[in-house]
Design a protein around this motif. Structure first.
Motif, PDB file in Angstrom:
ATOM      1  N   LEU A  23       0.762  -1.224  -0.150  1.00 13.36           N
ATOM      2  CA  LEU A  23       0.013  -0.002  -0.006  1.00 13.36           C
ATOM      3  C   LEU A  23       0.982   1.165   0.101  1.00 13.36           C
ATOM      4  CD1 LEU A  23      -2.712   1.314   0.171  1.00 13.36           C
ATOM      5  CD2 LEU A  23      -2.899   1.016   2.551  1.00 13.36           C
ATOM      6  N   ARG A  24       2.050   1.189   0.753  1.00 13.78           N
ATOM      7  CA  ARG A  24       2.839   2.375   0.758  1.00 13.78           C
ATOM      8  C   ARG A  24       3.354   2.689  -0.555  1.00 13.78           C
ATOM      9  NH1 ARG A  24       4.568   0.676   5.912  1.00 13.78           N
ATOM     10  NH2 ARG A  24       6.262  -0.647   5.143  1.00 13.78           N
ATOM     11  N   SER A  25       3.698   1.675  -1.242  1.00 11.49           N
ATOM     12  CA  SER A  25       4.325   1.620  -2.793  1.00 11.49           C
ATOM     13  C   SER A  25       3.326   2.298  -3.627  1.00 11.49           C
ATOM     14  CB  SER A  25       5.044   0.361  -3.226  1.00 11.49           C
ATOM     15  OG  SER A  25       5.225   0.474  -4.657  1.00 11.49           O
ATOM     16  N   PHE A  26       2.076   1.900  -3.364  1.00  8.94           N
ATOM     17  CA  PHE A  26       1.160   2.100  -4.318  1.00  8.94           C
ATOM     18  C   PHE A  26       0.475   3.706  -4.210  1.00  8.94           C
ATOM     19  CE2 PHE A  26      -3.781   2.759  -4.763  1.00  8.94           C
ATOM     20  CZ  PHE A  26      -4.073   2.313  -6.116  1.00  8.94           C
ATOM     21  N   GLN A  37       9.010  13.973  -0.316  1.00  7.40           N
ATOM     22  CA  GLN A  37       7.989  13.653   0.386  1.00  7.40           C
ATOM     23  C   GLN A  37       7.809  12.103   0.352  1.00  7.40           C
ATOM     24  OE1 GLN A  37       5.265  16.474  -0.609  1.00  7.40           O
ATOM     25  NE2 GLN A  37       5.867  17.683   1.059  1.00  7.40           N
ATOM     26  N   VAL A  38       7.730  11.260   1.176  1.00  3.46           N
ATOM     27  CA  VAL A  38       7.358   9.793   1.062  1.00  3.46           C
ATOM     28  C   VAL A  38       6.602   9.482   2.374  1.00  3.46           C
ATOM     29  CG1 VAL A  38       9.352   9.111  -0.121  1.00  3.46           C
ATOM     30  CG2 VAL A  38       9.476   9.092   2.216  1.00  3.46           C
ATOM     31  N   ILE A  39       5.501   8.504   2.088  1.00  2.00           N
ATOM     32  CA  ILE A  39       4.655   8.133   3.032  1.00  2.00           C
ATOM     33  C   ILE A  39       5.547   7.172   4.107  1.00  2.00           C
ATOM     34  CG2 ILE A  39       2.685   6.572   3.557  1.00  2.00           C
ATOM     35  CD1 ILE A  39       1.428   7.728   1.007  1.00  2.00           C
ATOM     36  N   GLU A  40       5.471   7.340   5.360  1.00  2.00           N
ATOM     37  CA  GLU A  40       6.150   6.484   6.177  1.00  2.00           C
ATOM     38  C   GLU A  40       5.219   5.424   7.133  1.00  2.00           C
ATOM     39  OE1 GLU A  40       8.307   9.309   8.506  1.00  2.00           O
ATOM     40  OE2 GLU A  40      10.015   8.969   7.011  1.00  2.00           O
ATOM     41  N   GLN A  66       0.244   8.614   6.855  1.00  2.00           N
ATOM     42  CA  GLN A  66       0.878  10.076   7.193  1.00  2.00           C
ATOM     43  C   GLN A  66       2.420   9.821   6.426  1.00  2.00           C
ATOM     44  OE1 GLN A  66       0.672  11.560  10.975  1.00  2.00           O
ATOM     45  NE2 GLN A  66       2.476  12.288  11.118  1.00  2.00           N
ATOM     46  N   ASP A  67       2.873  10.987   5.833  1.00  2.00           N
ATOM     47  CA  ASP A  67       3.928  11.066   5.157  1.00  2.00           C
ATOM     48  C   ASP A  67       5.143  11.683   6.295  1.00  2.00           C
ATOM     49  OD1 ASP A  67       3.779  13.514   5.066  1.00  2.00           O
ATOM     50  OD2 ASP A  67       3.783  14.033   2.889  1.00  2.00           O
ATOM     51  N   ASN A  68       6.228  11.932   5.837  1.00  2.00           N
ATOM     52  CA  ASN A  68       7.417  12.267   6.516  1.00  2.00           C
ATOM     53  C   ASN A  68       7.521  13.787   6.864  1.00  2.00           C
ATOM     54  OD1 ASN A  68       7.887  12.874   4.034  1.00  2.00           O
ATOM     55  ND2 ASN A  68      10.152  12.658   3.848  1.00  2.00           N
ATOM     56  N   PHE A  73      -3.659  11.400   4.685  1.00  2.00           N
ATOM     57  CA  PHE A  73      -4.216  11.028   3.694  1.00  2.00           C
ATOM     58  C   PHE A  73      -5.303  10.000   4.026  1.00  2.00           C
ATOM     59  CE2 PHE A  73       0.235  11.819   2.786  1.00  2.00           C
ATOM     60  CZ  PHE A  73       0.315  12.643   1.459  1.00  2.00           C
ATOM     61  N   ILE A  74      -6.305  10.126   3.114  1.00  2.00           N
ATOM     62  CA  ILE A  74      -7.203   9.240   3.188  1.00  2.00           C
ATOM     63  C   ILE A  74      -7.492   8.552   1.754  1.00  2.00           C
ATOM     64  CG2 ILE A  74      -9.987   8.816   3.044  1.00  2.00           C
ATOM     65  CD1 ILE A  74      -9.950  11.635   4.500  1.00  2.00           C
ATOM     66  N   VAL A  75      -7.852   7.038   1.957  1.00  2.00           N
ATOM     67  CA  VAL A  75      -7.460   6.387   0.698  1.00  2.00           C
ATOM     68  C   VAL A  75      -8.829   5.685   0.511  1.00  2.00           C
ATOM     69  CG1 VAL A  75      -6.239   4.298  -0.488  1.00  2.00           C
ATOM     70  CG2 VAL A  75      -5.187   5.646   1.291  1.00  2.00           C
ATOM     71  N   GLU A  76      -9.502   5.768  -0.538  1.00  2.00           N
ATOM     72  CA  GLU A  76     -10.660   5.305  -0.898  1.00  2.00           C
ATOM     73  C   GLU A  76     -10.672   4.716  -2.483  1.00  2.00           C
ATOM     74  OE1 GLU A  76     -14.251   7.017   0.601  1.00  2.00           O
ATOM     75  OE2 GLU A  76     -15.096   7.555  -1.184  1.00  2.00           O
ATOM     76  N   MET A  77     -11.372   3.432  -2.569  1.00  2.00           N
ATOM     77  CA  MET A  77     -11.486   2.787  -3.920  1.00  2.00           C
ATOM     78  C   MET A  77     -12.823   2.566  -4.050  1.00  2.00           C
ATOM     79  SD  MET A  77     -10.107   1.089  -6.395  1.00  2.00           S
ATOM     80  CE  MET A  77     -10.654   0.217  -7.606  1.00  2.00           C
TER      81      MET A  77
END
Length: 302
Positions: A23-26, A37-40, A66-68, A73-77
């Motif tokens: 999920l982090r990669s996605f 900026q990357v999600i950690e 949350q990123d660095n 972030f909210i993730v929704e499909m």
């Protein structure tokens, strides 16, 4: 070897709901992150915090990250689209933004909230773009902006290889979502050459699912088809009945005023019947209001 569609509720959750590193990669590929900026960290929301909305039961709203730099972030499909879905995304993102401010906290501590929505329908037919990024900008000087809420909508059916240059992993993840269908047997070599994508593909192997899981997989697609059919039919019937009844009653009056009133009454009766059917199927009041134009009191009285 056959594979399942990753956009199904079962498979999407199996890949991204059970493997945070994927999920982090996605998300690092799909979100409009700036350099550095990357999600950690990721937090999977418990079921009781996921909104229960009848029309939107075909969505996955269960990840906050949350990123660095502290952004949330909210993730929704989302598999079904209506105009009210856009409003609900904005509402949920706004709520996440406001909820950061606990008692005694300062406004300066608020972090921006991003909402990513992957939609398996075309909802902007007049635009050739599939990636829609909304944020607060100055109307005459767009380089000036207010940090706060940013919404990202991706229309998956519009994506084509070659339409996006420069973000290799974004292309690969979107190919993963759009090129692997139900009963796919041949996986593109480019996906298998990337370790994260290769692992994500493995979780889609049909043989890795039990008989009960496969039955649930099929039921999900059946429910998607039924909801789309119901929604389209309700809108189509409402328009047709309103036109026919309004015309008939207008003729009976014999006057322009009577025709207008008859048409309005015909539309209202049609809207009430449409609302009654939608209410029986479990649609929420806000969605029924948007699709029929009726008042909340009218809907409650049905």
């Amino acid at each position: 070897m056959r594979y399942l569609d990753p956009k199904n509720d079962l498979t999407f959750k199996k890949v991204f709901g059970q493997h945070p590193h994927l999920l982090r990669s996605f998300l690092n590929a799909l979100l409009p992150l700036e350099e550095g900026q990357v999600i950690e960290s990721l937090e999977y929301l418990p079921a009781e915090l996921v909104p229960v909305v009848p029309l939107f039961k075909h969505s996955i709203v269960d990840v906050r990250c949350q990123d660095n730099t502290g952004r949330q972030f909210i993730v929704e499909m989302q598999m079904l689209w209506t105009d009210s879905f856009r409003s609900r995304v904005l509402f949920n993102a706004s709520k996440a933004y406001v909820n950061q401010l606990g008692r005694g906290r300062q406004y300066e501590g608020l972090q921006p909230v991003y909402a990513l929505s992957l939609v398996d329908q075309v909802f902007e037919p007049d635009s050739a773009e599939y990636y829609h990024h909304y944020r607060f900008v100055h109307t005459t000087e767009p380089e000036r902006r207010l940090e706060g809420l940013e919404l990202i909508f991706v229309e998956l059916p519009k994506f084509r290889v070659g339409t996006l240059l420069g973000k290799r992993m974004q292309v690969l993840w979107l190919r993963y979502l759009t090129e692997i269908k139900d009963q796919t047997e041949l996986i593109p070599a480019e996906l298998l050459a990337e370790p994260a994508l290769e692992e994500a593909v493995e979780y889609l192997r049909e043989s890795a699912f039990s008989r009960d899981e496969l039955a649930g997989y099929d039921r999900y697609w059946d429910s998607i088809s039924s909801e789309r059919t119901l929604l389209a039919a309700a809108l189509r019937e409402g328009r047709a009945e309103g036109r026919a009844e309004g015309k008939a009653e207008g003729k009976a009056e014999g006057k322009a005023e009577g025709k207008a009133e008859g048409k309005a009454e015909g539309k209202r009766e049609s809207a009430l019947e449409q609302a009654r059917r939608m209410k029986e199927r479990g649609f929420d009041t806000a969605t029924i209001q948007e699709l029929t134009g009726l008042d909340e009191a009218d809907i409650s009285a049905l």
